[in-house]
Design a protein around this motif. Structure first.
Motif, PDB file in Angstrom:
ATOM      1  N   LEU A  49      30.229  73.206  -3.428  1.00 57.03           N
ATOM      2  CA  LEU A  49      30.333  71.870  -2.834  1.00 57.03           C
ATOM      3  C   LEU A  49      30.471  72.019  -1.325  1.00 57.03           C
ATOM      4  N   LEU A  50      29.571  71.373  -0.578  1.00 60.57           N
ATOM      5  CA  LEU A  50      29.655  71.327   0.876  1.00 60.57           C
ATOM      6  C   LEU A  50      30.035  69.911   1.292  1.00 60.57           C
ATOM      7  N   TYR A  51      31.172  69.777   1.969  1.00 63.03           N
ATOM      8  CA  TYR A  51      31.673  68.485   2.451  1.00 63.03           C
ATOM      9  C   TYR A  51      31.366  68.441   3.945  1.00 63.03           C
ATOM     10  N   ILE A  52      30.387  67.597   4.337  1.00 60.13           N
ATOM     11  CA  ILE A  52      29.816  67.645   5.689  1.00 60.13           C
ATOM     12  C   ILE A  52      30.248  66.399   6.468  1.00 60.13           C
ATOM     13  N   THR A  68      18.733  58.735  23.812  1.00 62.70           N
ATOM     14  CA  THR A  68      18.842  59.936  22.971  1.00 62.70           C
ATOM     15  C   THR A  68      20.302  60.358  22.865  1.00 62.70           C
ATOM     16  N   THR A  69      20.679  60.745  21.655  1.00 61.23           N
ATOM     17  CA  THR A  69      22.028  61.279  21.447  1.00 61.23           C
ATOM     18  C   THR A  69      21.933  62.508  20.550  1.00 61.23           C
ATOM     19  N   SER A  70      23.060  63.154  20.327  1.00 58.66           N
ATOM     20  CA  SER A  70      23.111  64.333  19.437  1.00 58.66           C
ATOM     21  C   SER A  70      24.472  64.363  18.754  1.00 58.66           C
ATOM     22  N   THR A  71      24.563  65.208  17.768  1.00 57.33           N
ATOM     23  CA  THR A  71      25.833  65.313  17.042  1.00 57.33           C
ATOM     24  C   THR A  71      25.992  66.726  16.500  1.00 57.33           C
ATOM     25  N   THR A  72      27.192  67.020  16.050  1.00 58.53           N
ATOM     26  CA  THR A  72      27.471  68.270  15.323  1.00 58.53           C
ATOM     27  C   THR A  72      28.198  67.904  14.029  1.00 58.53           C
ATOM     28  N   VAL A  73      28.266  68.873  13.132  1.00 63.44           N
ATOM     29  CA  VAL A  73      28.969  68.630  11.868  1.00 63.44           C
ATOM     30  C   VAL A  73      29.960  69.754  11.599  1.00 63.44           C
ATOM     31  N   SER A  74      31.022  69.418  10.861  1.00 63.14           N
ATOM     32  CA  SER A  74      31.968  70.402  10.328  1.00 63.14           C
ATOM     33  C   SER A  74      31.814  70.399   8.814  1.00 63.14           C
ATOM     34  N   ILE A  75      31.823  71.599   8.217  1.00 56.55           N
ATOM     35  CA  ILE A  75      31.533  71.714   6.782  1.00 56.55           C
ATOM     36  C   ILE A  75      32.663  72.449   6.066  1.00 56.55           C
ATOM     37  N   GLY A  76      33.256  71.779   5.094  1.00 56.73           N
ATOM     38  CA  GLY A  76      34.218  72.418   4.202  1.00 56.73           C
ATOM     39  C   GLY A  76      33.501  72.867   2.942  1.00 56.73           C
ATOM     40  N   LEU A 120      37.658  68.247  -4.207  1.00 56.06           N
ATOM     41  CA  LEU A 120      37.405  67.418  -3.017  1.00 56.06           C
ATOM     42  C   LEU A 120      38.546  67.543  -2.007  1.00 56.06           C
ATOM     43  N   GLU A 121      39.782  67.540  -2.515  1.00 57.09           N
ATOM     44  CA  GLU A 121      40.936  67.701  -1.619  1.00 57.09           C
ATOM     45  C   GLU A 121      40.873  69.041  -0.895  1.00 57.09           C
ATOM     46  N   ARG A 122      40.420  70.073  -1.599  1.00 56.23           N
ATOM     47  CA  ARG A 122      40.303  71.389  -0.969  1.00 56.23           C
ATOM     48  C   ARG A 122      39.233  71.390   0.119  1.00 56.23           C
ATOM     49  N   ALA A 123      38.129  70.695  -0.141  1.00 60.58           N
ATOM     50  CA  ALA A 123      37.071  70.608   0.869  1.00 60.58           C
ATOM     51  C   ALA A 123      37.585  69.910   2.126  1.00 60.58           C
ATOM     52  N   ILE A 124      38.383  68.853   1.914  1.00 63.10           N
ATOM     53  CA  ILE A 124      38.965  68.137   3.056  1.00 63.10           C
ATOM     54  C   ILE A 124      39.977  69.025   3.779  1.00 63.10           C
ATOM     55  N   ASP A 125      40.759  69.823   2.998  1.00 65.14           N
ATOM     56  CA  ASP A 125      41.682  70.781   3.622  1.00 65.14           C
ATOM     57  C   ASP A 125      40.923  71.778   4.497  1.00 65.14           C
ATOM     58  N   ALA A 126      39.743  72.185   4.036  1.00 62.64           N
ATOM     59  CA  ALA A 126      38.930  73.120   4.820  1.00 62.64           C
ATOM     60  C   ALA A 126      38.489  72.474   6.136  1.00 62.64           C
ATOM     61  N   ASN A 134      40.144  70.088   7.702  1.00 55.16           N
ATOM     62  CA  ASN A 134      41.356  70.029   8.536  1.00 55.16           C
ATOM     63  C   ASN A 134      41.639  71.373   9.189  1.00 55.16           C
ATOM     64  N   GLN A 135      41.373  72.460   8.457  1.00 61.41           N
ATOM     65  CA  GLN A 135      41.573  73.792   9.020  1.00 61.41           C
ATOM     66  C   GLN A 135      40.619  74.031  10.191  1.00 61.41           C
ATOM     67  N   ILE A 136      39.395  73.534  10.064  1.00 61.07           N
ATOM     68  CA  ILE A 136      38.427  73.650  11.169  1.00 61.07           C
ATOM     69  C   ILE A 136      38.939  72.910  12.393  1.00 61.07           C
ATOM     70  N   MET A 137      39.471  71.698  12.175  1.00 61.76           N
ATOM     71  CA  MET A 137      39.952  70.893  13.299  1.00 61.76           C
ATOM     72  C   MET A 137      41.114  71.585  14.021  1.00 61.76           C
ATOM     73  N   ILE A 138      41.972  72.267  13.225  1.00 58.34           N
ATOM     74  CA  ILE A 138      43.094  72.986  13.831  1.00 58.34           C
ATOM     75  C   ILE A 138      42.582  74.167  14.652  1.00 58.34           C
ATOM     76  N   GLU A 139      41.635  74.897  14.081  1.00 61.29           N
ATOM     77  CA  GLU A 139      41.149  76.113  14.741  1.00 61.29           C
ATOM     78  C   GLU A 139      40.269  75.818  15.951  1.00 61.29           C
ATOM     79  N   THR A 140      39.616  74.645  15.976  1.00 63.76           N
ATOM     80  CA  THR A 140      38.692  74.329  17.080  1.00 63.76           C
ATOM     81  C   THR A 140      39.228  73.235  17.995  1.00 63.76           C
TER      82      THR A 140
END
Length: 694
Positions: A308-311, A390-398, A413-419, A421-427
């Motif tokens: 499961l990829l949560y994008i 013109t615009t652009s975007t990026t994505v974070s994937i759990g 699903l909760e684990r994907a969301i936790d992943a 959140n971990q990205i947000m903390i690290e970046t």
């Protein structure tokens, strides 16, 4: 005329000419004999990756027959084994009548190597037995697979389908329940199918129709009638019968079609519209949940693995500020189109306003990471046109893996969301990367993750064993060892869990029997090494209630006892007093069966109930291990007299007593005087990863 037959023969020996002679003799019974020949452990581990029909053991450079048995059992391979010996080894290989000491459908121990025809006959019979087992396993697997597929299809079918047994409902899918007005399946279970038929003549006709079907008449499998809902309303319907199985038992399948024009086509179109996202045209959250349920069920059955990829879009706030909702909608659409293009063999959904989900099957963790990185890179390179701007975007994937022992979909699903959140903390909330959720990193705080760590420990041998010696007063030696199990976790604190911290979760996820089996096999492998230099060494293994009721346990214990030397008393299996009381009749039968295969029995936490002596008299253990409460404050006169009295009464039912938890000199001085045969505790010696005979 003989049908073509092939034998895959694996020979462990230092005499290749002997193996070739066996092949020559076997050629009279087989069209082709494929020979595998080796004499060392490394080559055995490599060759066991191939399919073999019979293993013949003579001698090897760095292995004995016991070790070979352990290796084969550890890898759960159904491989018959035949042990050979020369005259000098006859004492342990044959019984008093000169026959092999062990003859079963999976093992012959042992035959004289010089009696080649006896060896050839044993190979043929073992192979024939194996083929029968394989054919039976294949048939059972085919039936099970067919039933699983049918059940998945029925549960997700739009047709009204039910199973009945002797005319009574035992299962119904959602369309069937809705058709007749049942709120839940429990409301339908136990209801006679004739209760859903309106009119006495129709009921009478249906009973006759059902009787003919049960007798094997398949000329008529359809029955038209007026059906009745639970609210009393009626409708015209057609019923179809078919033979089926449910949980391996024969049942009758009922399919009911309501006689309405185009209703099925209308329902299909409505269902499709219900699961589509209007903005992007891909599936919405409802569509994702349906697909997730299907994938999850197949993964739980072991039919596939999935990811499961949560994008999540990262800079939505910035896009909205500069381009408004129009910019957000354009970004969402372009990302959806890109994902649909990138994911060829998967399922893409718009989960919420700015979140997408992707389900892909049969990809490893590294492949999921590669896919996530590819998505991150491609989307970051996009230029999104919004009304001449013109615009652009990026994505974070759990990322979360979905495997056979995976947690429930909502937990995944909760684990994907936790992943995420971990990205947000690290970046620092910048995102633009991916993170794979690893259950082993969260096992100390998440029961589902702990269960997955237990499965990983069983599969990949990640448990630790330690051994504590027990002093035998009668024999004045300490070559009796109790086994303790530990689970190291892959967290930053190097946490190690004890059974009291993970066995409750193991029980919830039906892992107790597998953990017991792992401990048994690996502890016996350890004691076997020690017995090469200390042949009197023995083992005490604590097992759970799951093994107490396991009918296969005596056979497993028998094979392990034979593998480590076959001496009575080499293995003592210990069960908790409460488990024995909970399964008293079963425990009596199990103790008797284990005794017959030279396995000794023990009761742990003995004396914790009011009927401990009566229990020992009933199941007749060889030894009992006192509950900790008896050792505490043993220096007081009352407690000391209580312990002495219990030991005397236990001795009267012919069971030896083990006095554990001897942690200080004062307790040790008292322990000598109470009449126990065995003493154990940290004051004597602490548990160790290695078995040390003193």
């Amino acid at each position: 005329m003989r049908t073509q037959s092939i034998l895959n023969l694996l020979v462990i020996n230092d005499d290749q000419l002997y193996a070739e002679q066996l092949v020559q003799l076997l050629s009279a019974y087989y069209d082709s004999v494929n020979l595998g020949f080796l004499d060392d452990k490394e080559e055995l581990l490599r060759l066991l990756r191939q399919p073999w029909d019979v293993l013949v053991f003579g001698s090897a450079y760095d292995m004995n027959f016991t070790e070979v048995v352990g290796i084969v059992q550890e890898q759960s391979i159904d491989l018959p084994m035949i042990c050979l010996f020369h005259d000098e080894a006859a004492a342990t290989a044959q019984n008093d009548d000169g026959l092999p000491a062990i003859v079963s459908g999976t093992m012959v121990k042992a035959l004289k190597a010089e009696q080649e025809m006896a060896v050839v006959m044993a190979i043929c019979l073992q192979h024939d037995n194996l083929r029968s087992r394989r054919e039976l396993k294949t048939l059972r697997h085919v039936i099970s697979e067919a039933e699983q597929r049918a059940n998945v299809l029925i549960k997700n079918s739009k047709s009204a389908v039910a199973y009945i047994d002797q005319g009574i409902h035992i299962f119904a899918n959602d369309p069937y329940l809705q058709l007749f007005g049942f709120k839940t399946m429990n409301d339908a279970i136990g209801v006679p199918v004739v209760d859903l038929i309106s009119g006495g003549d129709s009921v009478k006709g249906f009973k006759q129709f059902l009787r003919q079907f049960d007798k094997g008449n398949r000329q008529e499998v359809e029955f038209e009638f007026e059906s009745k809902r639970t609210d009393g309303s009626t409708f015209e319907a057609k019923l179809q019968l078919a033979s089926a199985t449910l949980d391996g038992e024969p049942v009758t399948q009922v399919i009911i079609q309501q006689n309405t024009n185009n209703s099925a086509e209308v329902a299909k179109r409505l269902a499709e519209a219900e699961r589509k996202d209007k903005l992007t045209g891909i599936d919405n959250r409802h569509g994702f949940e349906k697909q997730m349920a299907l994938v999850y069920e197949q993964a739980r059955q072991g039919l596939l693995t999935a990811g499961l990829l949560y994008i999540q879009l990262d800079n939505v706030g910035k896009i909205k500020s500069s381009l408004g909702l129009q910019g957000v909608d354009a970004t969402v659409k372009q990302v959806a189109y890109m994902l649909d293009e990138l994911i060829e063999d998967g399922h893409v959904s718009r989960f919420s306003d700015t979140v997408f989900t992707v389900l892909v099957e049969d990809k490893s963790a590294s492949e999921l990471k590669d896919l996530a990185q590819h998505i991150v890179t491609r989307i970051s390179e996009m230029f999104i046109e919004v009304d001449k701007r013109t615009t652009s975007t990026t994505v974070s994937i759990g990322i979360v893996k979905i495997e056979k022992n995976a947690a429930a979909p909502n937990v995944l699903l909760e684990r994907a969301i936790d992943a995420i959140n971990q990205i947000m903390i690290e970046t620092s909330n910048h995102g633009g990367t991916y993170h794979l959720y690893d259950p082993s990193e969260h096992a100390n705080s998440d029961d589902h993750a702990l269960a997955e760590s237990l499965v990983d420990a069983i599969t990949n041998n990640r448990f630790d064993l330690s051994f504590q010696p027990i002093y035998d007063i009668n024999e004045d030696r300490s070559d009796f060892f109790e086994v303790y199990l530990r689970l190291p976790l892959a967290d930053a604190d190097n946490t190690v869990l004890t059974p009291d911290q993970f066995m409750a979760v193991a029980k919830t996820h039906n892992l107790l029997e597998k953990i017991d089996r792992w401990v048994l096999i690996n502890a016996c492998k350890k004691i076997n090494e020690v017995r090469k230099t200390h042949p009197e060494a023995r083992l005490l293994v604590q097992l759970t209630g799951a093994s107490l009721v396991d009918k296969k346990l005596p056979n497993v214990a028998s094979q392990l006892i034979k593998a480590v030397g076959g001496a009575a008393g080499v293995l003592t299996l210990q069960f908790n007093e409460k488990d024995i009381l909970d399964y008293l009749t079963v425990a009596k039968t199990q103790f008797s069966a284990l005794t017959q295969v030279s396995c000794q029995l023990g009761i742990n936490n003995f004396g914790s109930s009011a009927k401990s002596i009566e229990l020992a008299s009933f199941v007749q253990p060889d030894m009992v291990r006192l509950a900790r409460s008896y050792i505490q404050d043993i220096n007081s006169a009352d407690n000391l007299n209580t312990v002495k009295s219990l030991i005397v009464r236990t001795s009267e039912v012919h069971a030896d007593v083990l006095m554990p938890y001897i942690e200080d000199a004062a307790t040790m001085s008292v322990a000598w005087s109470v009449g126990a045969r065995y003493l154990q505790g940290y004051y004597l010696e602490a548990p160790s990863a290695t078995i040390k005979v003193s």
